[in-house]
Design a protein around this motif. Sequence first.
Motif, PDB file in Angstrom:
ATOM      1  N   THR A  26      76.634  10.631  27.380  1.00 29.28           N
ATOM      2  CA  THR A  26      75.706  11.706  27.007  1.00 29.28           C
ATOM      3  C   THR A  26      76.289  12.721  26.049  1.00 29.28           C
ATOM      4  N   GLY A  27      77.591  12.666  25.798  1.00 30.56           N
ATOM      5  CA  GLY A  27      78.210  13.687  24.963  1.00 30.56           C
ATOM      6  C   GLY A  27      78.257  15.049  25.614  1.00 30.56           C
ATOM      7  N   GLY A  28      78.119  15.097  26.937  1.00 27.14           N
ATOM      8  CA  GLY A  28      78.167  16.358  27.657  1.00 27.14           C
ATOM      9  C   GLY A  28      76.907  17.193  27.566  1.00 27.14           C
ATOM     10  N   HIS A  29      75.808  16.601  27.112  1.00 24.97           N
ATOM     11  CA  HIS A  29      74.539  17.336  26.960  1.00 24.97           C
ATOM     12  C   HIS A  29      73.985  17.691  28.336  1.00 24.97           C
ATOM     13  N   ALA A  30      73.720  18.986  28.562  1.00 28.14           N
ATOM     14  CA  ALA A  30      73.332  19.460  29.895  1.00 28.14           C
ATOM     15  C   ALA A  30      72.055  18.815  30.410  1.00 28.14           C
ATOM     16  N   THR A  31      71.099  18.542  29.526  1.00 24.67           N
ATOM     17  CA  THR A  31      69.809  18.037  29.998  1.00 24.67           C
ATOM     18  C   THR A  31      69.802  16.521  30.202  1.00 24.67           C
ATOM     19  N   LEU A  32      70.917  15.859  29.908  1.00 28.30           N
ATOM     20  CA  LEU A  32      70.996  14.412  30.123  1.00 28.30           C
ATOM     21  C   LEU A  32      71.932  14.058  31.270  1.00 28.30           C
ATOM     22  N   SER A  33      72.449  15.037  31.969  1.00 24.30           N
ATOM     23  CA  SER A  33      73.437  14.745  33.000  1.00 24.30           C
ATOM     24  C   SER A  33      72.830  13.911  34.122  1.00 24.30           C
ATOM     25  N   HIS A  34      73.656  13.053  34.698  1.00 23.37           N
ATOM     26  CA  HIS A  34      73.228  12.237  35.837  1.00 23.37           C
ATOM     27  C   HIS A  34      72.748  13.140  36.966  1.00 23.37           C
ATOM     28  N   ALA A  35      73.442  14.258  37.186  1.00 22.65           N
ATOM     29  CA  ALA A  35      73.080  15.163  38.273  1.00 22.65           C
ATOM     30  C   ALA A  35      71.674  15.724  38.101  1.00 22.65           C
ATOM     31  N   LEU A  36      71.317  16.110  36.877  1.00 19.37           N
ATOM     32  CA  LEU A  36      69.981  16.663  36.626  1.00 19.37           C
ATOM     33  C   LEU A  36      68.913  15.608  36.835  1.00 19.37           C
ATOM     34  N   LEU A  37      69.096  14.435  36.229  1.00 21.99           N
ATOM     35  CA  LEU A  37      68.090  13.386  36.337  1.00 21.99           C
ATOM     36  C   LEU A  37      67.933  12.914  37.783  1.00 21.99           C
ATOM     37  N   ASP A  38      69.053  12.847  38.507  1.00 17.88           N
ATOM     38  CA  ASP A  38      68.970  12.463  39.913  1.00 17.88           C
ATOM     39  C   ASP A  38      68.295  13.544  40.742  1.00 17.88           C
ATOM     40  N   ALA A  39      68.511  14.814  40.399  1.00 15.94           N
ATOM     41  CA  ALA A  39      67.874  15.902  41.143  1.00 15.94           C
ATOM     42  C   ALA A  39      66.349  15.822  41.030  1.00 15.94           C
ATOM     43  N   PHE A  40      65.841  15.436  39.863  1.00 16.65           N
ATOM     44  CA  PHE A  40      64.398  15.242  39.728  1.00 16.65           C
ATOM     45  C   PHE A  40      63.899  14.231  40.761  1.00 16.65           C
ATOM     46  N   GLU A  41      64.635  13.145  40.928  1.00 18.57           N
ATOM     47  CA  GLU A  41      64.200  12.071  41.808  1.00 18.57           C
ATOM     48  C   GLU A  41      64.434  12.402  43.277  1.00 18.57           C
ATOM     49  N   THR A  42      65.627  12.890  43.601  1.00 18.88           N
ATOM     50  CA  THR A  42      65.965  13.172  44.988  1.00 18.88           C
ATOM     51  C   THR A  42      65.063  14.250  45.583  1.00 18.88           C
ATOM     52  N   SER A  43      64.647  15.209  44.755  1.00 19.66           N
ATOM     53  CA  SER A  43      63.765  16.281  45.221  1.00 19.66           C
ATOM     54  C   SER A  43      62.320  15.835  45.369  1.00 19.66           C
ATOM     55  N   GLY A  44      61.980  14.660  44.830  1.00 17.69           N
ATOM     56  CA  GLY A  44      60.612  14.175  44.873  1.00 17.69           C
ATOM     57  C   GLY A  44      59.750  14.665  43.728  1.00 17.69           C
ATOM     58  N   CYS A  45      60.311  15.481  42.827  1.00 12.65           N
ATOM     59  CA  CYS A  45      59.526  15.955  41.685  1.00 12.65           C
ATOM     60  C   CYS A  45      59.181  14.809  40.733  1.00 12.65           C
ATOM     61  N   VAL A  46      60.087  13.845  40.643  1.00 11.98           N
ATOM     62  CA  VAL A  46      59.854  12.622  39.867  1.00 11.98           C
ATOM     63  C   VAL A  46      59.805  11.468  40.851  1.00 11.98           C
ATOM     64  N   SER A  47      58.649  10.826  40.935  1.00  9.76           N
ATOM     65  CA  SER A  47      58.448   9.733  41.885  1.00  9.76           C
ATOM     66  C   SER A  47      57.176   8.997  41.503  1.00  9.76           C
ATOM     67  N   PRO A  48      56.970   7.803  42.042  1.00  5.60           N
ATOM     68  CA  PRO A  48      55.695   7.125  41.782  1.00  5.60           C
ATOM     69  C   PRO A  48      54.497   7.970  42.205  1.00  5.60           C
ATOM     70  N   GLU A  49      54.658   8.739  43.292  1.00  2.00           N
ATOM     71  CA  GLU A  49      53.554   9.565  43.796  1.00  2.00           C
ATOM     72  C   GLU A  49      53.208  10.699  42.838  1.00  2.00           C
TER      73      GLU A  49
END
Length: 385
Positions: A26-49
Motif C-alpha cells: 500500500t505504500g503506507g497509505h492510511a486509507t488502504l491499511s489492512h486494519a482499516l479495511l478489516d475494521a469495516f468488515e469486523t464491525s459489520g459496516c461492510v457486509s452482504p447485509e
Amino acid sequence: MKRDSLRVERHASMTAIDAAQWDALTGGHATLSHALLDAFETSGCVSPESGWRPDHLALYDGERLVAALPGYLKSHSYGEYVFDWAWAEALERSGREYYPKLLCAVPFTPVPGPRLLARDAAARAVLLDVWLAHARALGVSSAHLLFPDAASLAAIDTSGLLLRESVQFHWHNAGYGSHEEFRATLSADKRKKIRQERRRVRDAGVTLRRIDGADISDAELALFVACYRNTYRVRGQRPYLNARFFELLRERTPHSLMLVIASRDGQDIACALNLRDDKRLYGRYWGEMEYVPCLHFEACYHQGIEYAIERGLQAFEGGAQGEHKMARGFTPVRTWSAHWLRDEDFSDAVARYLERERAGIALHIDELEERTPYRTRGGATDSTQ
C-alpha cells in the motif's frame, strides 16, 4: 510477468489475507491499511447485509502476495462518492439489471490512493486483467474502480475502461513554518475571511484541542461517536459507521488517527476525526452536539492545516466536493474513476456522456484556478492524483 505463473484467489474477508503482506503493497497509505479495511468488515459496516459483499482479489507467487485489490459486490451505490444512480436507472428502464455490480474502492472513503496494489507495474497490469476477467465471469452488469492513484491510472490507460473525471479540494504544504506563514501567501480577502472565522469561534467562548490516536480516551471516543451520530440524526439520515468501527480503529491503528475536540463552558460540543499517514492528513468524520457559527470550518479545516504544518505533512485532503474549501486555502485537484460496462450499446452511451461531462469539468477547473485563493499561482501547487 505472466498470469500463468501466479495463483489467483478471491477472498470473502480481509482476515483471509496476511496483514503484513497487504500493507507492504500500500505504500503506507492510511486509507488502504489492512486494519482499516478489516475494521469495516469486523464491525459489520461492510457486509452482504449492508449491500457490500467483500470480494477481494489477490495474486500470489508461491506464498508471496504480489498484487491485490479491495473488491466488493454491491447491491446499491451508497457510500461511493462517484454517482452512477442515473446509469442504474437508465439500464433498468430498458429492462436490464444494474445491480449487483463489481466495485474496487475503499468503502465510504472518497480519498485518491492505490487501488491496484502491486509490487511492480507488470503485476499491476496482470491484476487489472484478472479483475476484469472476473467481472465477465460473474456476469455482473459493470465493474467500477474509484479514486485511483497515478500508478493505478497508468495500468488503466491501455485497458479500454471508460475514465470519469471529478474534482476535489486539497491543501498543499509549501514548507510553511506556521499557520501565520501560510496565511501570508493568501490574497488579502481570504486572509481576512480566515481571521474573521477564527475570531468568531474564539469570541463564542469555544476552545479546541487536538489529540493523537494513542491518547484518545474511552470518554473522548464515545463523545466523538455521539457527535457523529447526532449530526446524521439532525439530517434525518442513518450513519454508515457504528461505534465498534471506531473502537477497532483506535485499537488497531491508533497512529493513523487525529481527533479535534471543541469545548465551551466546560462542555465538549463537537469533534472532527481525521486519518493520517507519514505524508498526508485526510479529513474524514465530523459531528456536533451544538451549533456554533464557523466552528465546522475551524475544527475541520483550520485545525487540520495547523496540524499538517506542525507535523511536516505534505498535504491535507478535505474530502469530497466543497468549493467553499478554496476560501480556506484548498485548491482544486482532478480525481478519477474507471468503468467497465458489459452491454456495448450502454457503454457507448455512457462514453458519449462522459465525453461531454469531461468538457464541462475542464471548463469548471479552469474557472476554479482563475479564482485561486493565493496571491500568486506559486502560493500552492497541485499534482494530479
